[in-house]
Enzyme design. Structure first.
Site, PDB file in Angstrom:
ATOM      1  N   GLU A   1       0.858  -1.184   0.000  1.00 44.78           N
ATOM      2  CA  GLU A   1       0.000   0.000   0.000  1.00 44.78           C
ATOM      3  C   GLU A   1       0.899   1.241   0.000  1.00 44.78           C
ATOM      4  OE1 GLU A   1      -2.719   0.452   3.286  1.00 44.78           O
ATOM      5  OE2 GLU A   1      -3.816   2.019   2.252  1.00 44.78           O
TER       6      GLU A   1
ATOM      7  N   GLY B   1       2.740   2.401  10.906  1.00 45.17           N
ATOM      8  CA  GLY B   1       2.483   1.617  12.114  1.00 45.17           C
ATOM      9  C   GLY B   1       2.344   0.126  11.814  1.00 45.17           C
ATOM     10  N   ALA B   2       1.509  -0.190  10.841  1.00 48.21           N
ATOM     11  CA  ALA B   2       1.258  -1.588  10.525  1.00 48.21           C
ATOM     12  C   ALA B   2       0.447  -1.651   9.239  1.00 48.21           C
ATOM     13  CB  ALA B   2       0.482  -2.264  11.646  1.00 48.21           C
ATOM     14  N   MET B   3       0.275  -2.872   8.716  1.00 51.93           N
ATOM     15  CA  MET B   3      -0.404  -3.026   7.424  1.00 51.93           C
ATOM     16  C   MET B   3      -1.302  -4.250   7.423  1.00 51.93           C
ATOM     17  SD  MET B   3      -0.899  -1.826   4.484  1.00 51.93           S
ATOM     18  CE  MET B   3      -2.084  -2.598   3.402  1.00 51.93           C
TER      19      MET B   3
ATOM     20  N   ASN C   1      -2.482  -6.435   5.290  1.00 55.13           N
ATOM     21  CA  ASN C   1      -2.473  -7.466   4.239  1.00 55.13           C
ATOM     22  C   ASN C   1      -3.353  -8.651   4.614  1.00 55.13           C
ATOM     23  OD1 ASN C   1      -0.141  -5.966   3.181  1.00 55.13           O
ATOM     24  ND2 ASN C   1       0.894  -6.868   4.942  1.00 55.13           N
TER      25      ASN C   1
ATOM     26  N   HIS D   1      -7.042  -2.376  14.966  1.00 57.62           N
ATOM     27  CA  HIS D   1      -7.244  -1.633  13.716  1.00 57.62           C
ATOM     28  C   HIS D   1      -6.956  -2.531  12.504  1.00 57.62           C
ATOM     29  CE1 HIS D   1      -7.122   2.083  11.202  1.00 57.62           C
ATOM     30  NE2 HIS D   1      -6.267   1.353  10.497  1.00 57.62           N
ATOM     31  N   GLU D   2      -5.790  -3.157  12.504  1.00 56.99           N
ATOM     32  CA  GLU D   2      -5.426  -3.974  11.333  1.00 56.99           C
ATOM     33  C   GLU D   2      -6.367  -5.164  11.210  1.00 56.99           C
ATOM     34  OE1 GLU D   2      -3.503  -2.359   9.524  1.00 56.99           O
ATOM     35  OE2 GLU D   2      -2.725  -1.030  11.084  1.00 56.99           O
TER      36      GLU D   2
ATOM     37  N   HIS E   1      -9.658  -4.164   9.690  1.00 54.92           N
ATOM     38  CA  HIS E   1      -9.588  -3.933   8.246  1.00 54.92           C
ATOM     39  C   HIS E   1     -10.023  -5.172   7.444  1.00 54.92           C
ATOM     40  CE1 HIS E   1      -8.123   0.021   7.302  1.00 54.92           C
ATOM     41  NE2 HIS E   1      -6.958  -0.088   7.916  1.00 54.92           N
TER      42      HIS E   1
ATOM     43  N   GLU F   1     -10.167   3.817   6.015  1.00 55.56           N
ATOM     44  CA  GLU F   1      -9.393   4.277   7.174  1.00 55.56           C
ATOM     45  C   GLU F   1     -10.243   4.978   8.234  1.00 55.56           C
ATOM     46  OE1 GLU F   1      -6.807   2.978   7.750  1.00 55.56           O
ATOM     47  OE2 GLU F   1      -5.976   2.371   5.800  1.00 55.56           O
TER      48      GLU F   1
HETATM   49  N1  0A1 Z   1      -3.271   0.818   5.789  1.00 56.56           N
HETATM   50  C1  0A1 Z   1      -2.366   0.961   6.888  1.00 56.56           C
HETATM   51  C2  0A1 Z   1      -1.470   2.138   6.798  1.00 56.56           C
HETATM   52  C3  0A1 Z   1      -0.306   2.047   5.897  1.00 56.56           C
HETATM   53  C4  0A1 Z   1      -0.265   2.822   4.759  1.00 56.56           C
HETATM   54  C5  0A1 Z   1       0.826   2.831   3.943  1.00 56.56           C
HETATM   55  C6  0A1 Z   1       1.898   2.042   4.277  1.00 56.56           C
HETATM   56  O1  0A1 Z   1       2.985   2.097   3.473  1.00 56.56           O
HETATM   57  C7  0A1 Z   1       4.237   2.163   3.923  1.00 56.56           C
HETATM   58  C8  0A1 Z   1       1.877   1.253   5.395  1.00 56.56           C
HETATM   59  C9  0A1 Z   1       0.740   1.248   6.188  1.00 56.56           C
HETATM   60  C10 0A1 Z   1      -3.187   1.204   8.145  1.00 56.56           C
HETATM   61  O2  0A1 Z   1      -4.147   1.955   8.108  1.00 56.56           O
HETATM   62  O3  0A1 Z   1      -2.838   0.669   9.171  1.00 56.56           O
HETATM   63 ZN    ZN Z   2      -5.882   1.550   8.560  1.00 55.56          ZN
END
Ligand code: 0A1
Ligand code: ZN
Length: 881
Positions: A128, A268-270, A272, A304-305, A308, A327
């Protein structure tokens, strides 16, 4: 690095792609410098699109090694490939064909931490928003949903662990010391949710039985030896999974849910699909190394993750303009989760403080943008407090307007209607219109219009007619490229507080629609008359922070004191006291500028004492109430001609006044709160520590030695207390023997633990005063510091530029000089982190003229640097515009 092309992306230009990619098969032959990626893409022409329409795929820094269609190698004349694009001008006329691509990438050289990279010898990915195109050519946009099968081949010794999204389908040996695994994810997903992790990691495992009885295997992967530190994260994960079932009726959908903690991560985190990747800062914790704030953050980000999975993954975004669709909604969900796990009132106060500290300055400065932007140059720069935090507030307002039952009904309809789709904000609003029969078109402006609305309110009471009147006027200040604003629908929760502290009943209300304790402001001006109010009430407005606005209320001065003592809404009670503090600090600033010493009303310090000792209030609430508005908060309220040194001096003076007036009581309470017994990270224990540490700060501000904080430091049995004591020593007694000794002891003890050393960097970077810029420069040479690790850069330089008003804004511009050098140095490796760092000067126009000129020079010197990345150029140019 993608340099700036000046290209602007516009919402109105959205159109569906000509081709779809229903299936994606990927093979990775991993090696640090030469990873081969083979992508077999099933390409389908969308119905209605001309045969032979060119197929254009996104790339970013790619090297193509092979290309075939339906098994036939293409001739050089059949396609055009650059690092950033692959064009097949005459694709087959069949509606479906298979495109096979072979690319080669070097994960070890990837310092931007987007695409496939290495962190501590572990291969990991971040896709992302547009990182997938750094792995292979693709239609790298969120409305292209594909079913992925991923084969990973790697050296068994280097990477015994091979993970990707979905469920493990097969694994085995390849000979030659290599092995493979095949993962299949049955849920179609956009490329930004793809993930791969391979390396040598430790794991803790657990399991979860869903509401309908399905077994899910849970794993959290961390560096060997750190498994024990993942226990709290695992507990938070299981609580999140249960909560989403109970509150939203949402169950997890795969057989496996894995989380991997890595030490090099831009955010912070992702989320996937089935394989969340985390910044290790938001996974690893125990009482020795993490503060209560760290525990709370871990809980919130794990949630949060996880959340998602439905809001983001099952229903994703049509395009990146819709980012707030996933988000804002997911932040709202994690806020509600934390409120249920902890104290709702305390959580709400913390949320509002964060919103005001991060979103308000964004909305009130040159980087202001709507929750759903209409244009961007670099999407990475739109992961903002506006999209996330204000986006969450907008969802909260929908719930306030509809009520809990219809809100839940709307959410249910959203999942029913859009599961498996890439949706828009219009889709989201429509479900709530459909379940409630309400017209949300005026409300929708919250998504489309930037800026923080302001309400001014005057009150009057007529005892003869028993009528209480509120005159309410709304205005929305202009923001960049939106000079004229439309009137908003603002749900304003309120109470008329009677002399006994209870809310008064009133006969009726006219002048605005008033339902369930909420006034619906829709026009420029409302005169709201309440009948049957015989005694003059104190009016409590925007209870629970029902709308993300600023508010100026004209009522009797004693009303604010009254509300601070008696409002039945805990948030508003905190707000009333905070407003009093804030007004006192603004007056102190003005005095300082005029060469006078600040003066404070006795009542204020007395009220601080009352709140501190009020046993009916939660400890955490009292701690928040006693925490003075920060220097940046005060500066924001003053809004122009800021001299950070005068702001600081005023704040110091109020701290001392409150501490002196309550010395004995604060000391007694401080001693009484000394916690015995085993450590627990729960909210009640954390609250007690928070109050005790706020008192420590006050007591440390009194004249005299640093003995109390030094004793607090040596006696500390957890990181919350240790860090609080170190902060009190370093900030209140800088340069003292006690401060120096404590800093040295901390360093000796934690030198091998980078995440703990981040706190050591942070505390020193935040030390107020003009000398800190030199201290930060010296610390940048510390062996524990690294320019390539985002956490290190943020803890030292990030803290200095964003949380040290007097140090960063040193009048001679030395802070800005360090800022320019660091931003440019970081940008060479990691444009995304550099761009975020560069937002520290977004409020430069509110400084006094001398600093303003120096800040502008600093920004200009960045913008005149050749070959800037798209990320940094976008921020710097918007900031200067
Ligand atoms: N979707 C993630 C946030 C996120 C966006 C971009 C990134 O790229 C380095 C990494 C994480 C969230 O909302 O936690
Ligand atoms: Zn998020």
């Amino acid at each position: 690095m993608r340099t700036d092309t000046g290209q602007v992306f516009r919402l109105e230009d959205y159109r569906p792609s000509d081709y779809l990619i229903p299936e994606t098969k990927l093979t990775f032959r991993l090696s640090p410098d030469q990873t081969v990626v083979i992508a077999e893409l099933t390409i389908e022409r969308r119905a209605g699109v001309d045969r032979g329409a060119a197929l254009v795929l996104d790339g970013d820094g790619l090297m193509l090694r092979g290309i075939a269609i339906d098994g036939r190698q293409l001739a050089a004349s059949d396609y055009g490939a650059t690092p950033d694009r692959l064009i097949i001008s005459n694709p087959p006329s069949e509606p479906r064909f298979k495109l096979t691509l072979e690319t080669e990438i070097a994960p070890s050289k990837n310092q931007a931490l987007m695409g496939l990279y290495r962190s501590n010898r572990v291969y990991c990915t971040q896709c992302e928003a547009e990182g997938f195109r750094r792995i292979t050519y693709f239609l790298d946009r969120p409305d292209i949903l594909s079913v992925y099968t991923v084969r990973i081949e790697a050296d068994r010794e280097e990477a015994p662990l091979l993970l990707s999204n979905g469920n493990l389908a097969e694994s085995g040996d390849l000979g030659d010391g290599r092995h493979y695994a095949i993962w299949h994810d049955p849920f179609p997903k956009p490329s930004y949710l793809f993930a791969l992790v391979a390396g040598n990691l430790g794991v803790i495992r657990d399991s979860f039985v869903t509401a309908s009885g399905r077994d899910v295997e849970l794993g959290i992967y961390v560096e060997h030896g750190k498994e024990r530190l993942a226990a709290y994260a695992m507990d938070a994960l299981k609580r999140s999974m249960r909560w989403d079932e109970e509150v939203f009726g949402l169950e997890y959908d795969l057989d496996v849910f894995n989380i991997v903690a890595v030490s090099d991560f831009n955010m912070g985190a992702m989320e996937n699909k089935g394989l969340n990747v985390f910044n290790d800062k938001y996974v690893l914790a125990d009482e020795e190394t993490a503060t209560d704030a760290d525990f709370a953050n871990i809980e919130a980000i794990i949630a949060h993750e996880y959340f998602h999975n439905w809001t983001g993954n099952r229903i994703t975004c049509r395009d990146w303009f819709q980012l707030c669709l996933k988000e804002g909604l997911t932040v709202y969900r994690d806020h509600e989760f934390s409120a249920d796990q902890r104290s709702r009132a305390v959580k709400r106060i913390s949320e509002v403080r964060t919103l005001r500290a991060h979103q308000f300055p964004e909305d009130q400065g040159p980087l202001a943008h709507p929750v759903r932007p209409r244009r961007y140059r670099e999407i990475n720069n739109f992961y903002t407090a506006t999209v996330y935090e204000k986006g969450s507030e907008v969802v909260r307002m929908i719930r306030t307007i509809l009520g809990p039952k219809l809100f839940r009904k709307g959410m249910d309809l959203y999942f029913e209607r859009h599961d498996g789709e890439a949706a828009t904000i219009e889709d989201f609003l429509k479900v709530f219109e459909d379940v409630s029969d309400r017209d949300l078109s005026q409300f929708a402006l919250w998504y489309h219009q930037a800026g923080t609305p302001n309400l001014t309110v005057t009150t009057s009471h007529n005892p003869a007619t028993a009528e209480f009147t509120l005159e309410i006027e709304q205005s929305v200040p202009p923001t960049p490229s939106e000079s004229r604003k439309r009137l908003m629908h603002i749900p304003l929760a309120f109470g008329l507080v009677g002399p006994d502290g209870k809310d008064l009943a009133y006969g009726g209300a006219e002048g605005a629609s008033v339902e369930n304790g909420v006034i619906h402001i829709r026009k420029r001006r409302h005169v709201v008359r309440f009948s049957g109010v015989s005694e003059r009430p104190a009016v409590s407005l925007n209870r629970g922070f029902s709308a993300p606005i600023t508010l100026s209320v004209e009522q009797r001065p004693e009303d604010q004191f009254f509300l601070a003592r008696h409002d039945s809404d805990a948030f508003s009670r905190w707000q009333a006291f905070n407003t009093l503090l804030s007004e006192a600090l603004i007056a102190a600033f003005r005095n300082k500028l005029g060469g006078k010493e600040p003066e404070f009303s006795e009542g204020l310090a007395e009220l601080a004492g009352t709140i501190a000792g009020d046993e009916a209030l939660e400890h955490a609430f009292r701690a928040l109430a006693l925490t003075l508005p920060g220097e940046a908060d005060i500066a924001r309220e003053i809004s122009a001609n800021i001299d950070p040194d005068a702001v600081f001096a005023g704040r110091e003076a109020l701290t001392a006044t409150i501490a002196k007036a309550n010395r004995d009581q604060f000391s007694a309470l401080y001693r009484q709160l000394d916690g015995k017994g085993p450590f627990s990270p729960d909210a009640a224990s954390a609250g007690r520590r928070a109050l005790r540490n706020v008192l420590l700060d006050y007591l440390s501000a009194l004249d005299g030695s640093a003995a109390l904080a030094a004793a607090h430091f040596t006696g500390a049995t957890n990181m919350t207390d240790r860090a609080a004591a170190l902060t009190a020593l370093a900030h209140r007694h800088p340069g003292s023997a006690e401060a120096r000794e404590a800093l040295a002891a901390f360093e000796r003890k934690y030198r091998a633990d980078p995440l703990v050393m981040d706190k050591w960097f942070q505390i020193q970077a935040a030390t107020p005063g003009h000398g800190t810029v030199d201290a930060v420069r010296a610390l940048m040479k510390h062996p524990g510091f690294s320019m390539t690790n985002p956490n290190r850069v943020r803890s030292l330089v990030g803290t200095f530029v964003s949380a040290n008003q007097t140090g960063f804004h040193r009048p001679d511009g030395a802070g800005y000089q360090l800022f320019v050098e660091t931003v440019l140095a970081v940008e060479k490796r990691n444009p995304q982190v550099a761009a975020r760092l560069a937002t520290a000067l977004r409020s430069w126009r509110s400084l006094e003229p001398g600093r303003q000129a120096k800040a502008r020079e600093a920004l200009l010197s960045i913008s005149s640097t050749p070959n800037l990345s798209a990320d940094l150029r976008d921020i710097v140019e918007r900031t200067l515009a």
